[in-house]
Structure formats: structure tokens, C-alpha cells
Design a protein around this motif. Structure first.
Motif, PDB file in Angstrom:
ATOM      1  N   LEU A 145      -7.029   4.520   0.422  1.00 29.93           N
ATOM      2  CA  LEU A 145      -7.011   5.216   1.713  1.00 29.93           C
ATOM      3  C   LEU A 145      -8.181   4.787   2.588  1.00 29.93           C
ATOM      4  O   LEU A 145      -8.013   4.543   3.785  1.00 29.93           O
ATOM      5  CB  LEU A 145      -7.030   6.734   1.506  1.00 29.93           C
ATOM      6  N   ASN A 146      -9.350   4.696   1.995  1.00 36.16           N
ATOM      7  CA  ASN A 146     -10.536   4.303   2.767  1.00 36.16           C
ATOM      8  C   ASN A 146     -10.458   2.857   3.254  1.00 36.16           C
ATOM      9  O   ASN A 146     -10.925   2.541   4.337  1.00 36.16           O
ATOM     10  CB  ASN A 146     -11.801   4.490   1.937  1.00 36.16           C
ATOM     11  N   GLU A 147      -9.875   1.988   2.452  1.00 30.47           N
ATOM     12  CA  GLU A 147      -9.868   0.568   2.791  1.00 30.47           C
ATOM     13  C   GLU A 147      -8.731   0.160   3.716  1.00 30.47           C
ATOM     14  O   GLU A 147      -8.907  -0.686   4.582  1.00 30.47           O
ATOM     15  CB  GLU A 147      -9.799  -0.260   1.507  1.00 30.47           C
ATOM     16  N   TYR A 148      -7.558   0.750   3.542  1.00 32.58           N
ATOM     17  CA  TYR A 148      -6.380   0.249   4.231  1.00 32.58           C
ATOM     18  C   TYR A 148      -5.796   1.159   5.309  1.00 32.58           C
ATOM     19  O   TYR A 148      -4.889   0.749   6.020  1.00 32.58           O
ATOM     20  CB  TYR A 148      -5.268  -0.061   3.221  1.00 32.58           C
ATOM     21  N   CYS A 149      -6.260   2.389   5.402  1.00 28.19           N
ATOM     22  CA  CYS A 149      -5.645   3.313   6.351  1.00 28.19           C
ATOM     23  C   CYS A 149      -6.487   3.472   7.602  1.00 28.19           C
ATOM     24  O   CYS A 149      -7.694   3.279   7.582  1.00 28.19           O
ATOM     25  CB  CYS A 149      -5.413   4.665   5.694  1.00 28.19           C
ATOM     26  N   HIS A 150      -5.828   3.834   8.695  1.00 22.62           N
ATOM     27  CA  HIS A 150      -6.490   3.999   9.985  1.00 22.62           C
ATOM     28  C   HIS A 150      -7.682   4.948   9.885  1.00 22.62           C
ATOM     29  O   HIS A 150      -7.749   5.810   9.025  1.00 22.62           O
ATOM     30  CB  HIS A 150      -5.508   4.557  11.026  1.00 22.62           C
ATOM     31  N   ASP A 151      -8.599   4.794  10.825  1.00 23.99           N
ATOM     32  CA  ASP A 151      -9.803   5.631  10.867  1.00 23.99           C
ATOM     33  C   ASP A 151      -9.465   7.118  10.954  1.00 23.99           C
ATOM     34  O   ASP A 151     -10.238   7.942  10.497  1.00 23.99           O
ATOM     35  CB  ASP A 151     -10.674   5.241  12.052  1.00 23.99           C
ATOM     36  N   THR A 152      -8.342   7.472  11.538  1.00 24.22           N
ATOM     37  CA  THR A 152      -7.999   8.886  11.675  1.00 24.22           C
ATOM     38  C   THR A 152      -7.849   9.545  10.327  1.00 24.22           C
ATOM     39  O   THR A 152      -8.122  10.723  10.174  1.00 24.22           O
ATOM     40  CB  THR A 152      -6.696   9.068  12.471  1.00 24.22           C
ATOM     41  N   VAL A 153      -7.428   8.784   9.317  1.00 22.71           N
ATOM     42  CA  VAL A 153      -7.316   9.335   7.973  1.00 22.71           C
ATOM     43  C   VAL A 153      -8.684   9.575   7.384  1.00 22.71           C
ATOM     44  O   VAL A 153      -8.940  10.573   6.744  1.00 22.71           O
ATOM     45  CB  VAL A 153      -6.479   8.389   7.072  1.00 22.71           C
ATOM     46  N   TYR A 170      -4.270  13.107  -7.042  1.00 23.55           N
ATOM     47  CA  TYR A 170      -3.776  12.038  -6.157  1.00 23.55           C
ATOM     48  C   TYR A 170      -4.943  11.397  -5.413  1.00 23.55           C
ATOM     49  O   TYR A 170      -5.069  10.166  -5.400  1.00 23.55           O
ATOM     50  CB  TYR A 170      -2.752  12.630  -5.188  1.00 23.55           C
ATOM     51  N   LEU A 171      -5.786  12.208  -4.812  1.00 21.97           N
ATOM     52  CA  LEU A 171      -6.925  11.658  -4.066  1.00 21.97           C
ATOM     53  C   LEU A 171      -7.859  10.874  -4.973  1.00 21.97           C
ATOM     54  O   LEU A 171      -8.378   9.833  -4.575  1.00 21.97           O
ATOM     55  CB  LEU A 171      -7.696  12.766  -3.348  1.00 21.97           C
ATOM     56  N   GLU A 172      -8.079  11.362  -6.181  1.00 20.07           N
ATOM     57  CA  GLU A 172      -8.928  10.635  -7.121  1.00 20.07           C
ATOM     58  C   GLU A 172      -8.379   9.236  -7.390  1.00 20.07           C
ATOM     59  O   GLU A 172      -9.135   8.280  -7.528  1.00 20.07           O
ATOM     60  CB  GLU A 172      -9.030  11.398  -8.452  1.00 20.07           C
ATOM     61  N   LEU A 173      -7.059   9.127  -7.459  1.00 18.82           N
ATOM     62  CA  LEU A 173      -6.429   7.850  -7.784  1.00 18.82           C
ATOM     63  C   LEU A 173      -6.292   6.912  -6.592  1.00 18.82           C
ATOM     64  O   LEU A 173      -6.228   5.694  -6.777  1.00 18.82           O
ATOM     65  CB  LEU A 173      -5.049   8.091  -8.407  1.00 18.82           C
ATOM     66  N   VAL A 174      -6.264   7.445  -5.368  1.00 20.35           N
ATOM     67  CA  VAL A 174      -5.988   6.594  -4.206  1.00 20.35           C
ATOM     68  C   VAL A 174      -7.093   6.574  -3.158  1.00 20.35           C
ATOM     69  O   VAL A 174      -6.935   5.921  -2.134  1.00 20.35           O
ATOM     70  CB  VAL A 174      -4.645   6.984  -3.526  1.00 20.35           C
ATOM     71  N   ILE A 190       0.832  -1.215   0.000  1.00 19.84           N
ATOM     72  CA  ILE A 190       0.000   0.000   0.000  1.00 19.84           C
ATOM     73  C   ILE A 190       0.861   1.257   0.000  1.00 19.84           C
ATOM     74  O   ILE A 190       0.615   2.195  -0.769  1.00 19.84           O
ATOM     75  CB  ILE A 190      -0.973   0.002   1.202  1.00 19.84           C
ATOM     76  N   THR A 191       1.878   1.302   0.856  1.00 26.25           N
ATOM     77  CA  THR A 191       2.706   2.507   0.894  1.00 26.25           C
ATOM     78  C   THR A 191       3.487   2.687  -0.409  1.00 26.25           C
ATOM     79  O   THR A 191       3.642   3.812  -0.883  1.00 26.25           O
ATOM     80  CB  THR A 191       3.660   2.505   2.107  1.00 26.25           C
ATOM     81  N   ALA A 192       3.947   1.593  -0.999  1.00 26.75           N
ATOM     82  CA  ALA A 192       4.629   1.697  -2.290  1.00 26.75           C
ATOM     83  C   ALA A 192       3.665   2.231  -3.356  1.00 26.75           C
ATOM     84  O   ALA A 192       4.042   3.068  -4.191  1.00 26.75           O
ATOM     85  CB  ALA A 192       5.193   0.344  -2.710  1.00 26.75           C
ATOM     86  N   TYR A 193       2.415   1.777  -3.328  1.00 26.93           N
ATOM     87  CA  TYR A 193       1.411   2.253  -4.286  1.00 26.93           C
ATOM     88  C   TYR A 193       1.174   3.758  -4.117  1.00 26.93           C
ATOM     89  O   TYR A 193       1.160   4.508  -5.101  1.00 26.93           O
ATOM     90  CB  TYR A 193       0.100   1.482  -4.098  1.00 26.93           C
ATOM     91  N   LEU A 194       1.015   4.199  -2.879  1.00 29.75           N
ATOM     92  CA  LEU A 194       0.759   5.620  -2.624  1.00 29.75           C
ATOM     93  C   LEU A 194       1.939   6.476  -3.071  1.00 29.75           C
ATOM     94  O   LEU A 194       1.756   7.503  -3.743  1.00 29.75           O
ATOM     95  CB  LEU A 194       0.457   5.850  -1.141  1.00 29.75           C
TER      96      LEU A 194
END
Length: 109
Positions: free
Chosen positions: A97-105, A89-93, A58-62
């Protein structure tokens, strides 16, 4: 940092003690390439704290999405603004972000 990486990077470097060095090296592609690689690698390490599962992928993708947008924008005749880069960037990821990142994001999305 994770939602608006281009804004974050711009603010960081504009307030950095290295700002004059970076400006003085604008015509040195080797320096800029090395700086970009170093910055993206450091950013990838920082991102891992926000990712729940499959951190390395995920981090490599971002980070590679950021690099792609930046490289594409640099090669474009008409440059996108920093805000437009963040939006693209947001359109692409957004799904990642919604699926794999902490709720704080998610609060910022």
C-alpha cells in the motif's frame, strides 16, 4: 475500502437490499462461493483506481490476501473479529500500500 476491506464489506452488506437474500443462503455453499467470487472481482476493479504502477499484479495481490484471510478465518475454530481481519490484512499488505498506492491512501496509514 482499501484500508479496512472487511469492515467495508460488512458495512456494505449490512446496509444492502440483498442482506436478507444473503442471510437466507448461509447454508448454500455454491451461492456463497459465487457471491464471494463476484464481490472480490468487483473489489479488484475498484482498487485499480488507487494503484499507481503494476495495477493488475498489485490489485490481484491485495484481493488474494483478503480471500486468504477470509478463507483461513472461516476454517478456524476460533474466528477473528472483523477488526482483527482488517488488522491482519494491513500487516500483510502495508508495504504494498505504501509503495504502490496513491498518496491519498497513505493519509489513512
Amino acid at each position: 475500502m482499501i484500508i479496512k476491506p472487511f469492515t467495508f464489506a460488512n458495512q456494505f452488506f449490512s446496509h444492502s437490499s440483498a442482506k436478507n437474500l444473503i442471510i437466507s443462503q448461509q447454508n448454500n455453499p455454491n451461492f456463497l462461493s459465487t457471491l464471494k467470487k463476484y464481490t472480490l472481482a468487483a473489489y479488484e476493479v475498484s482498487l485499480k483506481q488507487f494503484v499507481n504502477d503494476d495495477r493488475d499484479f498489485i490489485t490481484a495481490y491485495l484481493v488474494n490476501t483478503i480471500d486468504f484471510i477470509d478463507t483461513w478465518n472461516d476454517a478456524s475454530i476460533q474466528k477473528m473479529s472483523i477488526d482483527a481481519c482488517d488488522k491482519r490484512y494491513l500487516e500483510l499488505v502495508i508495504t504494498i500500500l505504501n509503495e504502490y498506492c496513491h498518496d491519498t491512501v497513505s493519509v489513512y496509514l
